[in-house]
Design a protein around this motif. Structure first.
Motif, short mmCIF file in Angstrom:
data_model
loop_
_atom_site.label_atom_id
_atom_site.label_comp_id
_atom_site.label_asym_id
_atom_site.label_seq_id
_atom_site.Cartn_x
_atom_site.Cartn_y
_atom_site.Cartn_z
N ASP A 214 -9.50 10.94 9.77
CA ASP A 214 -10.70 10.09 9.82
C ASP A 214 -11.90 10.87 10.35
OD1 ASP A 214 -9.40 7.93 8.72
OD2 ASP A 214 -8.99 6.97 10.67
N ARG B 93 -3.67 10.57 11.43
CA ARG B 93 -4.67 9.63 10.91
C ARG B 93 -6.03 9.80 11.60
NH1 ARG B 93 -5.36 7.25 6.51
NH2 ARG B 93 -3.25 6.47 6.51
N SER C 27 0.82 -1.20 0.00
CA SER C 27 0.00 0.00 0.00
C SER C 27 0.86 1.25 0.00
CB SER C 27 -0.90 0.00 1.23
OG SER C 27 -1.62 1.20 1.29
N LYS C 28 0.46 2.21 -0.80
CA LYS C 28 1.14 3.50 -0.83
C LYS C 28 0.30 4.56 -0.12
CE LYS C 28 3.75 2.60 -4.95
NZ LYS C 28 4.28 3.10 -6.18
N ASN C 29 -0.78 4.15 0.53
CA ASN C 29 -1.68 5.07 1.19
C ASN C 29 -1.23 5.29 2.64
OD1 ASN C 29 -3.81 6.73 1.68
ND2 ASN C 29 -5.32 5.10 1.85
N ASN C 30 -0.03 5.83 2.80
CA ASN C 30 0.52 6.08 4.12
C ASN C 30 0.52 7.56 4.41
OD1 ASN C 30 1.12 3.34 4.50
ND2 ASN C 30 3.05 3.56 3.41
N ALA C 31 0.08 7.92 5.60
CA ALA C 31 0.10 9.32 6.00
C ALA C 31 1.52 9.79 6.21
CB ALA C 31 -0.72 9.51 7.27
N VAL C 32 1.80 11.01 5.81
CA VAL C 32 3.12 11.58 6.02
C VAL C 32 3.36 11.74 7.51
CG1 VAL C 32 4.58 13.60 5.61
CG2 VAL C 32 3.12 12.74 3.79
N VAL C 33 2.30 12.14 8.23
CA VAL C 33 2.37 12.28 9.68
C VAL C 33 1.40 11.26 10.27
CG1 VAL C 33 2.07 13.84 11.64
CG2 VAL C 33 2.85 14.74 9.44
N PRO C 34 1.88 10.09 10.68
CA PRO C 34 0.98 9.03 11.16
C PRO C 34 0.04 9.47 12.29
CG PRO C 34 3.21 8.19 10.94
CD PRO C 34 3.27 9.68 10.72
N GLN C 35 0.46 10.41 13.11
CA GLN C 35 -0.38 10.88 14.21
C GLN C 35 -1.61 11.63 13.70
OE1 GLN C 35 2.85 11.47 13.76
NE2 GLN C 35 3.95 10.63 15.51
#
Length: 63
Positions: free
Chosen positions: A16, A12, A2-10
């Motif tokens: 949402d 997310r 998957s390439k659907n990764n947030a640049v800043v995971p926090q």
């Protein structure tokens, strides 16, 4: 892969929440997790509402 990764995971959870708010505003019944049963029109209206709100927030920040 998957390439659907947030640049800043926090971010997310905030993204949402933002998506759920936009869906409520346009009358789309969005649920947590997989929403593959949405029509293209419904999914597009949620995305369009998100973009509209982001542009408004940007424009208000410029004033």
């Amino acid at each position: 892969m998957s390439k659907n990764n947030a640049v800043v995971p926090q971010a997310r959870a905030a993204l949402d929440q933002f998506k759920m708010e936009a869906a409520r505003e346009v009358g789309v019944n969005l649920k947590q997790g997989y929403n593959g049963d949405l029509t293209s029109k419904e999914a597009g209206s949620v995305g369009g509402q998100m973009v509209k709100k982001m542009i408004e927030a940007y424009e208000n920040g410029m004033k």
